[in-house]
Scaffold this motif. Structure first.
Motif, PDB file in Angstrom:
ATOM      1  N   ILE A 245      32.679  42.091  30.621  1.00 12.10           N
ATOM      2  CA  ILE A 245      33.240  41.002  31.437  1.00 12.10           C
ATOM      3  C   ILE A 245      34.490  40.448  30.746  1.00 12.10           C
ATOM      4  O   ILE A 245      35.553  40.302  31.360  1.00 12.10           O
ATOM      5  N   GLY A 246      34.369  40.165  29.456  1.00 12.97           N
ATOM      6  CA  GLY A 246      35.501  39.573  28.703  1.00 12.97           C
ATOM      7  C   GLY A 246      36.707  40.505  28.683  1.00 12.97           C
ATOM      8  O   GLY A 246      37.834  40.087  28.984  1.00 12.97           O
ATOM      9  N   ASN A 247      36.476  41.775  28.361  1.00 11.32           N
ATOM     10  CA  ASN A 247      37.605  42.714  28.264  1.00 11.32           C
ATOM     11  C   ASN A 247      38.269  42.931  29.626  1.00 11.32           C
ATOM     12  O   ASN A 247      39.487  43.123  29.712  1.00 11.32           O
ATOM     13  N   ALA A 248      37.469  42.903  30.694  1.00 13.22           N
ATOM     14  CA  ALA A 248      38.029  43.110  32.033  1.00 13.22           C
ATOM     15  C   ALA A 248      38.906  41.914  32.418  1.00 13.22           C
ATOM     16  O   ALA A 248      40.012  42.090  32.941  1.00 13.22           O
ATOM     17  N   VAL A 249      38.428  40.714  32.133  1.00 11.56           N
ATOM     18  CA  VAL A 249      39.243  39.531  32.462  1.00 11.56           C
ATOM     19  C   VAL A 249      40.530  39.556  31.635  1.00 11.56           C
ATOM     20  O   VAL A 249      41.621  39.287  32.140  1.00 11.56           O
ATOM     21  N   TYR A 250      40.412  39.929  30.380  1.00 12.37           N
ATOM     22  CA  TYR A 250      41.590  40.046  29.510  1.00 12.37           C
ATOM     23  C   TYR A 250      42.580  41.049  30.114  1.00 12.37           C
ATOM     24  O   TYR A 250      43.777  40.781  30.218  1.00 12.37           O
ATOM     25  N   GLN A 251      42.120  42.195  30.549  1.00 11.82           N
ATOM     26  CA  GLN A 251      42.995  43.202  31.164  1.00 11.82           C
ATOM     27  C   GLN A 251      43.636  42.663  32.440  1.00 11.82           C
ATOM     28  O   GLN A 251      44.826  42.838  32.672  1.00 11.82           O
ATOM     29  N   LEU A 252      42.833  41.983  33.257  1.00 13.90           N
ATOM     30  CA  LEU A 252      43.359  41.486  34.537  1.00 13.90           C
ATOM     31  C   LEU A 252      44.425  40.417  34.331  1.00 13.90           C
ATOM     32  O   LEU A 252      45.432  40.376  35.039  1.00 13.90           O
ATOM     33  N   LEU A 253      44.193  39.552  33.349  1.00 13.63           N
ATOM     34  CA  LEU A 253      45.158  38.474  33.136  1.00 13.63           C
ATOM     35  C   LEU A 253      46.471  39.008  32.573  1.00 13.63           C
ATOM     36  O   LEU A 253      47.506  38.368  32.655  1.00 13.63           O
ATOM     37  N   ARG A 254      46.430  40.212  32.032  1.00 11.05           N
ATOM     38  CA  ARG A 254      47.660  40.833  31.539  1.00 11.05           C
ATOM     39  C   ARG A 254      48.275  41.750  32.595  1.00 11.05           C
ATOM     40  O   ARG A 254      49.337  42.303  32.387  1.00 11.05           O
ATOM     41  N   ASN A 255      47.587  41.928  33.713  1.00  9.34           N
ATOM     42  CA  ASN A 255      48.082  42.808  34.797  1.00  9.34           C
ATOM     43  C   ASN A 255      47.971  42.077  36.137  1.00  9.34           C
ATOM     44  O   ASN A 255      47.080  42.383  36.946  1.00  9.34           O
ATOM     45  N   PRO A 256      48.882  41.120  36.363  1.00 12.05           N
ATOM     46  CA  PRO A 256      48.756  40.236  37.530  1.00 12.05           C
ATOM     47  C   PRO A 256      48.711  40.981  38.865  1.00 12.05           C
ATOM     48  O   PRO A 256      48.022  40.527  39.787  1.00 12.05           O
ATOM     49  N   ASP A 257      49.402  42.123  38.975  1.00 11.02           N
ATOM     50  CA  ASP A 257      49.372  42.837  40.257  1.00 11.02           C
ATOM     51  C   ASP A 257      47.962  43.364  40.544  1.00 11.02           C
ATOM     52  O   ASP A 257      47.492  43.338  41.688  1.00 11.02           O
ATOM     53  N   GLN A 258      47.281  43.803  39.497  1.00 13.93           N
ATOM     54  CA  GLN A 258      45.911  44.314  39.665  1.00 13.93           C
ATOM     55  C   GLN A 258      44.943  43.173  39.971  1.00 13.93           C
ATOM     56  O   GLN A 258      44.023  43.316  40.776  1.00 13.93           O
ATOM     57  N   LEU A 259      45.207  42.031  39.361  1.00 13.56           N
ATOM     58  CA  LEU A 259      44.377  40.847  39.625  1.00 13.56           C
ATOM     59  C   LEU A 259      44.523  40.448  41.099  1.00 13.56           C
ATOM     60  O   LEU A 259      43.538  40.183  41.795  1.00 13.56           O
ATOM     61  N   GLN A 260      45.780  40.452  41.554  1.00 15.34           N
ATOM     62  CA  GLN A 260      46.041  40.088  42.946  1.00 15.34           C
ATOM     63  C   GLN A 260      45.303  41.023  43.905  1.00 15.34           C
ATOM     64  O   GLN A 260      44.709  40.580  44.892  1.00 15.34           O
ATOM     65  N   LEU A 261      45.329  42.295  43.561  1.00 13.87           N
ATOM     66  CA  LEU A 261      44.676  43.295  44.408  1.00 13.87           C
ATOM     67  C   LEU A 261      43.173  42.989  44.543  1.00 13.87           C
ATOM     68  O   LEU A 261      42.614  43.042  45.644  1.00 13.87           O
ATOM     69  N   LEU A 262      42.534  42.652  43.454  1.00 14.24           N
ATOM     70  CA  LEU A 262      41.097  42.370  43.509  1.00 14.24           C
ATOM     71  C   LEU A 262      40.817  41.038  44.216  1.00 14.24           C
ATOM     72  O   LEU A 262      39.773  40.875  44.854  1.00 14.24           O
ATOM     73  N   LYS A 263      41.762  40.099  44.107  1.00 11.84           N
ATOM     74  CA  LYS A 263      41.570  38.825  44.822  1.00 11.84           C
ATOM     75  C   LYS A 263      41.715  39.050  46.326  1.00 11.84           C
ATOM     76  O   LYS A 263      40.961  38.521  47.127  1.00 11.84           O
ATOM     77  N   ASP A 264      42.690  39.893  46.695  1.00 15.70           N
ATOM     78  CA  ASP A 264      42.904  40.165  48.122  1.00 15.70           C
ATOM     79  C   ASP A 264      41.775  41.011  48.694  1.00 15.70           C
ATOM     80  O   ASP A 264      41.414  40.875  49.865  1.00 15.70           O
ATOM     81  N   LYS A 265      41.268  41.913  47.880  1.00 13.98           N
ATOM     82  CA  LYS A 265      40.236  42.850  48.369  1.00 13.98           C
ATOM     83  C   LYS A 265      39.045  42.871  47.412  1.00 13.98           C
ATOM     84  O   LYS A 265      38.847  43.858  46.672  1.00 13.98           O
ATOM     85  N   PRO A 266      38.238  41.813  47.423  1.00 10.57           N
ATOM     86  CA  PRO A 266      37.102  41.784  46.482  1.00 10.57           C
ATOM     87  C   PRO A 266      36.132  42.930  46.687  1.00 10.57           C
ATOM     88  O   PRO A 266      35.364  43.268  45.790  1.00 10.57           O
ATOM     89  N   GLU A 267      36.222  43.566  47.856  1.00 12.95           N
ATOM     90  CA  GLU A 267      35.321  44.708  48.082  1.00 12.95           C
ATOM     91  C   GLU A 267      35.649  45.881  47.142  1.00 12.95           C
ATOM     92  O   GLU A 267      34.859  46.820  47.008  1.00 12.95           O
ATOM     93  N   LEU A 268      36.822  45.806  46.476  1.00 12.21           N
ATOM     94  CA  LEU A 268      37.160  46.856  45.505  1.00 12.21           C
ATOM     95  C   LEU A 268      36.457  46.654  44.167  1.00 12.21           C
ATOM     96  O   LEU A 268      36.438  47.540  43.308  1.00 12.21           O
ATOM     97  N   ILE A 269      35.900  45.455  43.964  1.00  8.03           N
ATOM     98  CA  ILE A 269      35.362  45.125  42.630  1.00  8.03           C
ATOM     99  C   ILE A 269      34.265  46.092  42.158  1.00  8.03           C
ATOM    100  O   ILE A 269      34.358  46.604  41.036  1.00  8.03           O
ATOM    101  N   PRO A 270      33.238  46.384  42.977  1.00  6.03           N
ATOM    102  CA  PRO A 270      32.185  47.266  42.432  1.00  6.03           C
ATOM    103  C   PRO A 270      32.736  48.595  41.904  1.00  6.03           C
ATOM    104  O   PRO A 270      32.404  49.010  40.791  1.00  6.03           O
TER     105      PRO A 270
END
Ligand code: HEM
Length: 399
Positions: A245-270
């Motif tokens: 969980i920690g490493n994934a959040v760290y990666q996402l916060l350093r990759n805003p476009d990828q974070l945006q993608l998961l926020k727009d499409k949470p169905e991609l999370i699993p």
């Protein structure tokens, strides 16, 4: 002929850079780890996968202890014997027997039944947090979620979780022999008492009671095996998921476009779970193995009686297997990554880890879509462990 490479003191602070160099030089390297242990490190994907499934690379705890002693300037790190009799320290047939007795409880279908409770625990933790808070996300969320789940599965009172965290931390990171022994004894004493209580009680339908009273073709786990099994599940069940969980959040916060993608499409999370496991998985290297005979790996002969460290983190960034390996791409198919290992020791808890991660990230991004790092990424410190790849703290501002 290989040369011995001394890994730098701060190797764990940026293992990926060093792995890249090693991968470019060859698939298998004789290295001395920062704390002095000499091992053969497998860094390329194909050789790593083959090594994990090779029966000539053994794990038997007693023999492994002697091999470690022979290759370490500090002698042997003794984890209490009472905690060591578990399947991750065994080869067949002992391994097969223990795994069979516990495997039914961890199928994807059984684990899926835990979803409502995992969602509830996650929601309770998130409800305690407010917009604008600056928190260590590991402390307030990523750690309490999996440890609460595994303690509930084992029937262990949650009040003890801080003690467990302290003990496991001491057992998994580098400390003095005395510290390791004291933590091991405390943990073994506690678990022995717990197992005794469950053995004495009437069987019920909880997971641990079922395990204590389980029989398989007339076979059942002894008290010692139950203590070691509980220890393995407790450690494997939370030291890993917290850092996924920690490493994934760290990666996402350093990759805003990828974070945006998961926020727009949470169905991609699993499905994205596999990419987070690949790019910044919580296990640096698989647990130690030793060669029972001379073993040839990728053209390199590792002599009998040597320690082998299969680098999961390195294999998962091998560009021959995963194009642009350092790029986080939450839509890529990262199947085949080795973050859960491979072969007979493949992670038993993978379905549970995937479930916890899915719930955690979905709820976190829904409630705090604008969360951000509260400190410069370069100031974050990784834990000093060849096994665990996780940050000491993950300071974030919630919003
Ligand atoms: C993201 C989370 C997790 C990761 C990355 C992970 C990774 C691994 C890896 C790499 C191995 C094999 C080690 C080796 O071959 O040396 C392993 C084994 C194991 N894991 Fe996990 N694990 C995770 C979560 C869990 C959870 C939640 C549980 C249980 C509740 C668990 C239980 C186990 C057990 C019992 C084994 C030993 C299996 C055997 O020896 O047959 N793990 N895990």
């Amino acid at each position: 002929m290989t040369t011995l490479t001394q890994l730098p003191e701060d190797y764990v602070q940026n293992p990926h850079a060093l792995h890249e160099v090693l991968r470019s030089e060859g698939p298998v390297h004789e290295v001395r780890l920062p704390h002095g242990l000499k091992v053969w490190m497998v860094t390329r994907y194909d050789e790593a996968r083959a090594a994990l499934a090779d029966p000539r690379l053994a794990k038997d705890a007693a023999e492994l202890g002697r091999v470690v002693e022979a290759h370490s300037p500090h002698g042997r790190r003794v984890i209490d014997d009472a905690l060591s009799e578990h399947m991750l320290n065994m080869d067949p047939p002992g391994h097969s027997r223990l795994r069979k007795l516990v495997t039914k409880a961890f199928t994807a279908r059984r684990v899926e039944q835990l979803r409502p409770r995992v969602e509830e625990i996650s929601a309770e933790l998130i409800a305690k947090l407010d917009d604008g808070d600056v928190v260590d996300l590991l402390e307030v969320f990523a750690f309490p979620l999996p440890i609460t789940v595994i303690c509930e599965l084992l029937g262990i009172p949650i009040d003890n979780r801080e003690e467990f965290r302290d003990w496991t931390n001491r057992l998994l990171t580098f400390g003095t022999t005395e510290e390791v022994q004291a933590a091991g004894q405390a943990m073994a004493g506690f678990l022995l008492q717990h197992v005794g209580k469950v053995q004495a009680a009437e069987p019920d339908d909880t997971f641990f009671s079922a395990l204590v009273h389980a029989t398989e073709s007339g076979d059942r786990l002894t008290t010692e095996e139950l203590v070691s099994m509980a220890f393995l599940l407790l450690v494997a069940g939370h030291e890993t998921t917290v850092n996924l969980i920690g490493n994934a959040v760290y990666q996402l916060l350093r990759n805003p476009d990828q974070l945006q993608l998961l926020k727009d499409k949470p169905e991609l999370i699993p499905a994205s779970t596999e990419e987070f496991l690949r790019i910044e998985g919580p296990i640096n290297h698989a647990t130690f193995r030793f060669t029972k005979e001379d073993v040839e790996l990728g053209g390199v002969t590792v002599p009998a009686g040597e320690l082998v460290l299969v680098s999961l983190a390195s294999a998962n960034r091998d560009r021959d297997r995963f194009p642009d390996p350092a790029e986080l791409d939450v839509t890529r198919s990262a199947q085949g990554h080795l973050a859960f290992g491979h072969g007979i020791h493949f992670c038993l808890g993978a379905p549970l880890a995937r479930l916890e991660f899915d719930v955690a990230l979905t709820q976190l991004l829904a409630r705090f879509p604008n969360l951000e790092l509260a400190e410069e990424p370069e100031t974050l410190v990784w834990r000093d462990s060849t096994l665990i790849h996780g940050l000491h703290t993950l300071p974030v501002r919630l919003a």
